[in-house]
Design an enzyme around this catalytic site. Structure first.
Site, PDB file in Angstrom:
ATOM      1  N   SER A 124     103.961  74.936  61.949  1.00 18.37           N
ATOM      2  CA  SER A 124     102.880  75.498  62.770  1.00 18.37           C
ATOM      3  C   SER A 124     101.792  74.460  62.972  1.00 18.37           C
ATOM      4  CB  SER A 124     102.298  76.704  62.042  1.00 18.37           C
ATOM      5  OG  SER A 124     101.081  77.101  62.626  1.00 18.37           O
ATOM      6  N   TYR A 149      99.259  81.263  53.985  1.00 20.65           N
ATOM      7  CA  TYR A 149     100.299  81.117  55.015  1.00 20.65           C
ATOM      8  C   TYR A 149     100.396  79.655  55.456  1.00 20.65           C
ATOM      9  CZ  TYR A 149     102.331  80.871  59.657  1.00 20.65           C
ATOM     10  OH  TYR A 149     103.088  80.486  60.753  1.00 20.65           O
ATOM     11  N   LYS A 153     103.448  76.479  55.047  1.00 14.93           N
ATOM     12  CA  LYS A 153     104.010  75.615  56.093  1.00 14.93           C
ATOM     13  C   LYS A 153     103.819  74.138  55.721  1.00 14.93           C
ATOM     14  CE  LYS A 153     105.474  78.866  58.755  1.00 14.93           C
ATOM     15  NZ  LYS A 153     106.915  79.162  58.786  1.00 14.93           N
TER      16      LYS A 153
HETATM   17  P1  NAD Z   1     108.772  87.284  63.236  1.00 14.48           P
HETATM   18  O1  NAD Z   1     108.138  87.985  62.089  1.00 14.48           O
HETATM   19  O2  NAD Z   1     108.912  88.011  64.520  1.00 14.48           O
HETATM   20  O3  NAD Z   1     110.217  86.740  62.812  1.00 14.48           O
HETATM   21  C1  NAD Z   1     110.542  86.376  61.502  1.00 14.48           C
HETATM   22  C2  NAD Z   1     111.838  87.083  61.146  1.00 14.48           C
HETATM   23  O4  NAD Z   1     112.215  86.710  59.823  1.00 14.48           O
HETATM   24  C3  NAD Z   1     111.714  88.613  61.174  1.00 14.48           C
HETATM   25  O5  NAD Z   1     112.790  89.151  61.911  1.00 14.48           O
HETATM   26  C4  NAD Z   1     111.796  89.014  59.709  1.00 14.48           C
HETATM   27  O6  NAD Z   1     112.365  90.282  59.519  1.00 14.48           O
HETATM   28  C5  NAD Z   1     112.628  87.887  59.131  1.00 14.48           C
HETATM   29  N1  NAD Z   1     112.406  87.626  57.702  1.00 14.48           N
HETATM   30  C6  NAD Z   1     111.229  87.526  57.043  1.00 14.48           C
HETATM   31  N2  NAD Z   1     111.446  87.261  55.752  1.00 14.48           N
HETATM   32  C7  NAD Z   1     112.798  87.182  55.581  1.00 14.48           C
HETATM   33  C8  NAD Z   1     113.635  86.949  54.465  1.00 14.48           C
HETATM   34  N3  NAD Z   1     113.136  86.731  53.246  1.00 14.48           N
HETATM   35  N4  NAD Z   1     114.971  86.943  54.651  1.00 14.48           N
HETATM   36  C9  NAD Z   1     115.501  87.165  55.891  1.00 14.48           C
HETATM   37  N5  NAD Z   1     114.757  87.407  56.973  1.00 14.48           N
HETATM   38  C10 NAD Z   1     113.419  87.423  56.822  1.00 14.48           C
HETATM   39  O7  NAD Z   1     107.968  85.934  63.465  1.00 14.48           O
HETATM   40  P2  NAD Z   1     108.037  84.880  64.652  1.00 14.48           P
HETATM   41  O8  NAD Z   1     106.777  84.966  65.413  1.00 14.48           O
HETATM   42  O9  NAD Z   1     109.322  84.987  65.361  1.00 14.48           O
HETATM   43  O10 NAD Z   1     107.966  83.524  63.810  1.00 14.48           O
HETATM   44  C11 NAD Z   1     109.126  82.842  63.391  1.00 14.48           C
HETATM   45  C12 NAD Z   1     108.728  81.668  62.520  1.00 14.48           C
HETATM   46  O11 NAD Z   1     107.834  80.829  63.257  1.00 14.48           O
HETATM   47  C13 NAD Z   1     107.991  82.057  61.240  1.00 14.48           C
HETATM   48  O12 NAD Z   1     108.417  81.194  60.209  1.00 14.48           O
HETATM   49  C14 NAD Z   1     106.543  81.809  61.594  1.00 14.48           C
HETATM   50  O13 NAD Z   1     105.762  81.519  60.470  1.00 14.48           O
HETATM   51  C15 NAD Z   1     106.652  80.605  62.510  1.00 14.48           C
HETATM   52  N6  NAD Z   1     105.503  80.488  63.429  1.00 14.48           N
HETATM   53  C16 NAD Z   1     105.196  81.532  64.250  1.00 14.48           C
HETATM   54  C17 NAD Z   1     104.097  81.438  65.096  1.00 14.48           C
HETATM   55  C18 NAD Z   1     103.711  82.592  65.992  1.00 14.48           C
HETATM   56  O14 NAD Z   1     102.587  82.597  66.496  1.00 14.48           O
HETATM   57  N7  NAD Z   1     104.573  83.566  66.254  1.00 14.48           N
HETATM   58  C19 NAD Z   1     103.335  80.262  65.115  1.00 14.48           C
HETATM   59  C20 NAD Z   1     103.691  79.204  64.280  1.00 14.48           C
HETATM   60  C21 NAD Z   1     104.787  79.337  63.437  1.00 14.48           C
HETATM   61  C1  UD1 Z   2      96.497  82.164  64.726  1.00 12.06           C
HETATM   62  C2  UD1 Z   2      96.622  81.846  63.258  1.00 12.06           C
HETATM   63  C3  UD1 Z   2      97.391  80.558  63.071  1.00 12.06           C
HETATM   64  C4  UD1 Z   2      98.724  80.601  63.803  1.00 12.06           C
HETATM   65  C5  UD1 Z   2      98.437  80.891  65.281  1.00 12.06           C
HETATM   66  C6  UD1 Z   2      99.684  80.973  66.119  1.00 12.06           C
HETATM   67  C7  UD1 Z   2      94.588  82.841  62.315  1.00 12.06           C
HETATM   68  C8  UD1 Z   2      93.256  82.578  61.669  1.00 12.06           C
HETATM   69  N1  UD1 Z   2      95.304  81.748  62.669  1.00 12.06           N
HETATM   70  O1  UD1 Z   2      95.657  81.193  65.273  1.00 12.06           O
HETATM   71  O2  UD1 Z   2      97.626  80.306  61.703  1.00 12.06           O
HETATM   72  O3  UD1 Z   2      99.396  79.373  63.677  1.00 12.06           O
HETATM   73  O4  UD1 Z   2      97.747  82.141  65.360  1.00 12.06           O
HETATM   74  O5  UD1 Z   2     100.367  82.143  65.874  1.00 12.06           O
HETATM   75  O6  UD1 Z   2      95.008  83.981  62.467  1.00 12.06           O
HETATM   76  N2  UD1 Z   2      90.910  86.081  69.790  1.00 12.06           N
HETATM   77  C9  UD1 Z   2      89.983  86.975  70.304  1.00 12.06           C
HETATM   78  N3  UD1 Z   2      90.200  88.295  70.099  1.00 12.06           N
HETATM   79  C10 UD1 Z   2      91.288  88.789  69.441  1.00 12.06           C
HETATM   80  C11 UD1 Z   2      92.240  87.862  68.931  1.00 12.06           C
HETATM   81  C12 UD1 Z   2      92.008  86.515  69.116  1.00 12.06           C
HETATM   82  O7  UD1 Z   2      88.983  86.582  70.906  1.00 12.06           O
HETATM   83  O8  UD1 Z   2      91.416  90.014  69.272  1.00 12.06           O
HETATM   84  C13 UD1 Z   2      90.702  84.631  70.035  1.00 12.06           C
HETATM   85  C14 UD1 Z   2      90.596  83.803  68.780  1.00 12.06           C
HETATM   86  O9  UD1 Z   2      89.274  83.732  68.322  1.00 12.06           O
HETATM   87  C15 UD1 Z   2      91.145  82.451  69.280  1.00 12.06           C
HETATM   88  C16 UD1 Z   2      92.177  82.848  70.338  1.00 12.06           C
HETATM   89  O10 UD1 Z   2      91.834  84.173  70.731  1.00 12.06           O
HETATM   90  O11 UD1 Z   2      90.121  81.717  69.914  1.00 12.06           O
HETATM   91  C17 UD1 Z   2      93.609  82.843  69.821  1.00 12.06           C
HETATM   92  O12 UD1 Z   2      93.681  83.626  68.643  1.00 12.06           O
HETATM   93  P1  UD1 Z   2      95.063  83.920  67.899  1.00 12.06           P
HETATM   94  O13 UD1 Z   2      96.045  84.459  68.883  1.00 12.06           O
HETATM   95  O14 UD1 Z   2      94.785  84.731  66.691  1.00 12.06           O
HETATM   96  O15 UD1 Z   2      95.608  82.472  67.501  1.00 12.06           O
HETATM   97  P2  UD1 Z   2      94.916  81.308  66.630  1.00 12.06           P
HETATM   98  O16 UD1 Z   2      93.507  81.607  66.320  1.00 12.06           O
HETATM   99  O17 UD1 Z   2      95.184  80.016  67.332  1.00 12.06           O
END
Ligand code: NAD
Ligand code: UD1
Length: 338
Positions: A124, A149, A153
């Site tokens: 991330s 969290y 990572k």
């Molecule tokens: P998500 O929660 O939709 O998907 C994660 C999946 O992993 C889920 O289906 C969950 O049931 C499964 N899971 C969790 N723990 C498990 C375990 N112990 N064994 C087997 N399955 C398990 O999340 P996502 O948004 O698709 O994110 C996927 C990955 O990307 C995660 O590692 C997350 O941290 C990373 N990531 C996501 C974002 C974001 O904004 N969505 C940003 C940066 C990184």
């Molecule tokens: C969040 C996570 C970060 C993760 C990233 C991508 C936190 C503190 N950080 O960051 O670890 O990698 O998502 O999934 O949660 N905002 C509003 N109103 C809302 C929600 C968000 O104004 O109800 C604003 C926030 O202040 C920010 C932007 O929208 O400026 C994006 O927010 P968000 O979607 O939560 O992502 P990140 O803050 O980038």
């Protein structure tokens, strides 16, 4: 030859399954449904017209993983499985270290046992912390994370680097995602968050559909073009395609490689609200609220390394992100329970 996709039922995982199948890969999916529903996989099969093995398995279940690896020839792992809620991680650090860190160690042990030497890992942009100026580049210092969290990572990136040092044939692509939004253009799969969403787009969607009254914009006094926070939003389908390229890269290269997956463009909260209203013709009532603790003003990527090493760049626009998010939300107001 098959690619194991852990957490393949989740938001990014389900979209990646579609793109991997479209690229001609055989996939095997595992998930424990902690944060997803089986219906997502039914829809992946429907959209792709392809079937694939699925195991309901926790990544911490070593015996379960052995069964997966012994019944399938796994050439590489795309490792999404993990917990991802920042606020929850502060309250439940043990669960986060256990699931994300310990789970990945178990996965690695089984990969090692079966001679599988390639992993594409979901990292991330959070690993950059709040200390580096945007555009964020892969060679900037990491580790100034502010919650468990983010620490999982960062620590997992370091652990995977150690594994690459210990085994010169091992390949780990560490994909640093910026802010994934959007949904498959069919509107059949998308993000289905539990409870009150923390992230901007899922919250905005629930306001647009009438589930919540208004969006709170967290701060309008940042040093940005309109005072609201700026982020690098990336369409989940672009992100998923980046994984196809990362697998290809991992097949041909060794060592640990951190790579940003972002667009390189930052949009503010109000840019998103306005674009969403314009593209979809749906109002999004909002109020300006205090800053959210821990937020930074600006975070966007330098995407040059992904272009150079993977031959990938994001192609979908902010309009695509807004349109596709709304198609998913309006067609599935209760998510996969609709
Ligand atoms: P998500 O929660 O939709 O998907 C994660 C999946 O992993 C889920 O289906 C969950 O049931 C499964 N899971 C969790 N723990 C498990 C375990 N112990 N064994 C087997 N399955 C398990 O999340 P996502 O948004 O698709 O994110 C996927 C990955 O990307 C995660 O590692 C997350 O941290 C990373 N990531 C996501 C974002 C974001 O904004 N969505 C940003 C940066 C990184
Ligand atoms: C969040 C996570 C970060 C993760 C990233 C991508 C936190 C503190 N950080 O960051 O670890 O990698 O998502 O999934 O949660 N905002 C509003 N109103 C809302 C929600 C968000 O104004 O109800 C604003 C926030 O202040 C920010 C932007 O929208 O400026 C994006 O927010 P968000 O979607 O939560 O992502 P990140 O803050 O980038």
């Amino acid at each position: 030859m098959a690619i194991l996709i852990t957490g393949g039922c989740g938001y990014i995982g389900s979209h990646t399954c579609i793109e991997m199948l479209a690229a001609g890969y055989d996939i095997v999916v595992i998930d424990n449904f902690y944060n997803s529903k089986p219906e997502a996989l039914n829809r992946v099969k429907e959209l792709s017209g392809k079937d694939f093995p699925f195991y309901e398995c926790d990544i911490r279940d070593e015996e379960g993983l052995r069964k997966v690896f012994s019944e399938n020839k796994i050439d590489a792992v795309i490792h999404f499985a993990g917990l991802k809620a920042v606020g929850e991680s502060v309250e439940k650090p043990l669960e986060y270290y256990d699931n994300n860190v310990y789970g990945t160690l178990v996965m690695y042990r089984v990969m090692k046992e079966f001679g599988c030497k390639r992993i594409v890992f979901s990292s991330s942009a959070t690993v950059y912390g709040g200390v580096n100026p945007s555009p964020l580049k892969e060679d900037m210092p990491t580790g100034a994370v502010t919650n468990p969290y983010g620490r999982t990572k960062y620590v997992l990136e370091e652990i995977l680097k150690d594994f690459c040092v210990s085994d010169p044939a091992f390949s780990a692509v560490l994909l640093r995602y910026f802010n994934p939004v959007g949904a498959h253009e069919s509107g059949r799969i998308g993000e289905d968050p539990n409870g009150i969403p923390n992230n901007l787009m899922p919250f905005l969607l629930q306001v647009a559909i009438g589930k919540r009254e208004k969006l709170s914009v967290f701060g309008n006094d940042y040093d940005t073009h309109d005072g609201t926070g700026v982020r690098d939003y990336i369409h989940v389908v672009d992100l998923a395609r980046g994984h196809v390229k990362a697998v290809e890269y991992a097949m041909k290269n060794v060592g640990a490689q951190p790579i940003n997956l972002g667009t390189g463009v930052g949009y503010s909260v109000l840019d998103i609200v306005k674009a969403f209203e314009k593209v979809n013709g749906v109002p999004v009532p909002y109020v300006i609220a205090p800053r959210r603790a821990g937020d930074i003003a600006t975070c966007f990527s330098d995407p040059a390394k992904a272009a150079e090493l993977l031959g990938w760049k994001a192609e979908l626009t902010l309009e695509d992100m807004c349109r596709d998010s709304w198609r998913w939300q309006s067609g599935n107001p209760q998510g996969y329970d609709s």
